[in-house]
Design an enzyme around this catalytic site. Structure first.
Site, short mmCIF file in Angstrom:
data_model
loop_
_atom_site.label_atom_id
_atom_site.label_comp_id
_atom_site.label_asym_id
_atom_site.label_seq_id
_atom_site.Cartn_x
_atom_site.Cartn_y
_atom_site.Cartn_z
N PHE A 1 0.86 -1.19 0.00
CA PHE A 1 0.00 0.00 0.00
C PHE A 1 0.89 1.22 0.00
CE2 PHE A 1 -4.67 0.55 1.32
CZ PHE A 1 -5.11 -0.43 0.46
N GLN B 1 -8.36 14.08 4.46
CA GLN B 1 -7.80 13.26 3.39
C GLN B 1 -8.79 13.10 2.24
OE1 GLN B 1 -6.92 8.73 3.60
NE2 GLN B 1 -4.96 9.76 3.95
N HIS C 1 -9.18 10.92 -0.72
CA HIS C 1 -8.65 9.70 -1.31
C HIS C 1 -8.44 9.93 -2.80
CE1 HIS C 1 -8.24 5.49 -2.44
NE2 HIS C 1 -8.25 5.15 -1.16
N LEU D 1 -15.84 4.91 -3.33
CA LEU D 1 -14.42 4.59 -3.19
C LEU D 1 -13.95 3.53 -4.18
CD1 LEU D 1 -11.94 5.25 -1.40
CD2 LEU D 1 -12.53 3.23 -0.05
N GLU E 1 -7.46 1.57 -2.58
CA GLU E 1 -6.03 1.67 -2.87
C GLU E 1 -5.43 0.31 -3.21
OE1 GLU E 1 -2.04 3.51 -0.69
OE2 GLU E 1 -4.04 4.14 -0.08
N ARG F 1 -1.24 9.13 -0.04
CA ARG F 1 -2.52 9.53 -0.62
C ARG F 1 -2.59 11.03 -0.92
NH1 ARG F 1 -6.92 5.93 2.85
NH2 ARG F 1 -6.48 3.96 1.79
N HIS G 1 -12.52 11.53 2.02
CA HIS G 1 -12.50 10.16 2.52
C HIS G 1 -12.32 10.04 4.03
CE1 HIS G 1 -11.94 5.86 2.42
NE2 HIS G 1 -10.70 5.93 2.85
N ARG H 1 -3.07 10.33 6.78
CA ARG H 1 -3.12 8.92 7.18
C ARG H 1 -2.65 8.02 6.05
NH1 ARG H 1 -6.52 4.79 6.30
NH2 ARG H 1 -8.21 6.06 5.43
#
Length: 576
Positions: free
Chosen positions: A120, A233, A235, A249, A252, A283, A348, A383
């Site tokens: 990730f 954040q 995304h 969404l 990721e 991100r 997000h 994050r």
């Protein structure tokens, strides 16, 4: 009509992953525990955490360790994280993942039958345990089962509109049942806020309808401090077409499994923005990169960019990304094994939240705790993907145990009659009062203000304009009235209080964003594009003084014993 009442030692607000884990911990510590949720049990936004749970198990990369995970988290958060929280998370996430497995969670496996781990963005090693791209759903399923077998009493479709205090401490809360409109109160020796984020302040968001910042606003009104609220954040990858699902969404995990981002020229544009990490950059970087490509005319036909996995084996894609395959086929008519997806940034996650004690989740208000996305500190300015599920498990458990310890040591509590009367008058006023403001219209205005002035890129001029417009809404919010006065399933009645909550949260965000004169993590200022030495050492804490909202720069909570790890990571980044 009589007000329904219930007594508990510990009451948890929210049935997402953090709320369930807190309730389990409190019940197992011997506290009589209740759990309240706005929707149905199992419908929490945690299911959108699809890609995996970050934990340094070392099943795929044996060289991984808690210290590397800690360093990655600190780097991702641009060193504004609460160091102790980042440490606890990195150290304890492996045990919480193994615990889930012991409780019956089913994870993808390595050939050696260990929990498989995938890559990730921002993580040095393959670290995310997962079940295809449905990890959050499996987590909710497992903990929901554990909760109902832990004698936790659950109140579904129940909205809490006010926390009740007595002699300076939280002693319960007040609300109503959405099915019937019947009013309900709870007394509790300790209360845990686990209500998630506030994505519905933006028009394009991956968040569910329930994510309206209730916990932030309730905690603030009760006297709690909040931290890092300017960091939101976006995304990088949400659906951009068709319009009815814009913002939904796109995990990721698509990029973690080898997905490639391209613009309308066919360029793999992440080479321009982060040639080292490419699609697996953090991100904040990927989201800004996509936004820039679109703004400069290199976007896809529907205002996004292309995310492509068609170069991967078709069966592999269907095995590792089953939800994404189904999602695009059913909603957009796109077979992702043959053609690219169109994606763009979507609101997000909120890095900020109620400021809590690192070890037990307690706020500065006696009896009030917070956990998960409703709390702040762990993630700093940004994050890392996969850290949310570990966060909610580690600190959900700690806050539940902390609340139980307080409750088990406390005497009996009662709800002051005048507090209940005030809470009742507020919701009755939305239903039967003389107000003229439509909550649906005000919500649209709020979303427009936040999207125009407090989005991915910000400036002093835009922020000041947004703040002025938010103040205009503040002058009208007391005049909200539900379009219908029916008691059962009345969305307008629900939205009146939610709009008030979202407005409070929006003011926290906009004013904090104006104060932070730099660009760091998820906060990007067009008029302050670089890092500031001062702001790199300070969080912004929001508190209530009388009727005024006050933002105060506060030094980052560091730990001497972790200094060497942090400095080593900073030096490594400079060298690269």
């Amino acid at each position: 009509m009589a007000i329904e009442h219930h007594d508990y030692d510990v009451l948890v607000l929210g049935s997402g992953g953090s709320g369930l884990r807190a309730a389990i911990a409190a019940a197992e510590a011997g506290a009589k525990t209740g759990l309240v949720c706005k929707s149905l049990l199992g419908k929490a936004h945690t299911v959108m955490a699809e890609g995996g749970l970050a934990a340094a198990l070392g099943n795929v990369a044996p060289e991984d360790s808690w210290s590397t995970h800690f360093q990655d988290t600190m780097f991702g958060g641009k060193y504004l994280n609460n160091w102790r929280m980042a440490e606890l998370h990195a150290k304890e996430a492996p045990d919480r993942a193994r615990e889930l497995e012991q409780w019956g969670a089913v994870f993808d496996r390595t050939p050696e039958r260990l929990m498989s781990q995938r890559a990730f963005g921002g993580h040095t090693y393959k670290r995310l345990v997962h079940i295809g791209d449905r990890t959050g759903l499996e987590l909710i399923r497992t903990m929901q089962d554990r909760t109902v077998h832990s004698n936790v009493e659950v109140f579904m479709e129940t909205t809490i509109t006010r926390l009740i205090k007595d002699s300076g401490r939280v002693v319960g809360c007040f609300g109503y049942r959405r099915q019937t409109g019947e009013q309900i109160s709870f007394s509790a020796k300790a209360l845990v806020i686990a209500t998630g984020g506030s994505g519905r302040i933006y028009k394009i968001t991956s968040n569910s309808q329930d994510c309206t910042g209730d916990g932030y606003a309730l905690g603030y009104e009760a006297g709690a401090e909040l931290v890092d609220m300017e960091f939101i954040q976006f995304h990088p990858t949400g659906m951009v077409f068709p319009p009815g699902v814009a913002g939904l969404l796109v995990t990721e995990a698509v990029r973690g499994e080898g997905g490639i981002l391209r613009n309308n020229l066919g360029e793999r544009f992440m080479e321009r923005y982060d040639p080292k990490r490419m699609e697996l950059s953090t991100r904040d970087v990927v989201a800004r990169s996509i936004y820039t490509e679109v703004q400069e005319g290199r976007g896809s036909p529907h205002g996004g960019v292309f995310l492509d996995v068609s170069h991967l084996d078709s069966d592999y894609v269907k095995k590792k990304l089953p939800s994404m395959y189904d999602q695009f086929l059913e909603l957009a008519g796109v077979d992702i094994t043959k053609e690219p997806m169109q994606v763009g940034p979507t609101c997000h996650y909120f890095m900020g939240g109620v400021k809590v004690d690192s070890d037990n989740g307690q706020s500065r208000v006696p009896g009030l705790f917070a956990t998960g996305e409703a709390s702040g500190g762990m993630n700093g300015a940004n994050r890392l993907g996969g850290n949310s599920l570990g966060d909610l498990l580690v600190f959900g458990r700690r806050s539940g145990e902390g609340a139980a310890a307080v409750a088990n040591a406390a005497g009996s509590v009662s709800l002051p009659a005048e507090e209940i009367a005030a809470a009742k008058a507020e919701i009755d006023g939305y239903l039967n009062g003389s107000g003229t403001e439509n909550p649906f219209q005000m919500h649209k205005e709020l979303q427009t203000i936040m999207g125009d002035g407090v989005g991915i890129f910000r400036s002093k001029e835009d922020l000041e304009t947004a703040i002025s417009k938010l103040e205009g809404l503040e002058a009208r919010v007391g005049n909200l009235k539900a379009p219908s006065n029916r008691l059962d399933y009345n969305p307008g009645w629900q939205l009146c209080r939610e709009v008030k909550n979202m407005l409070t949260v929006s003011q926290m965000i906009a004013r904090g964003a104006l104060m932070r004169e730099e660009s760091r993590g998820a906060h990007s200022r067009l008029d302050h594009t670089g890092y500031s030495d001062y702001w790199g050492e300070h969080n912004i804490v929001v508190g209530r003084e009388g009727d005024e909202m006050k933002h105060t720069p506060t030094p980052v909570a560091k730990r001497d014993e972790l200094e060497e790890l942090v400095e080593a990571r900073k030096e490594a980044e400079k060298a690269s």
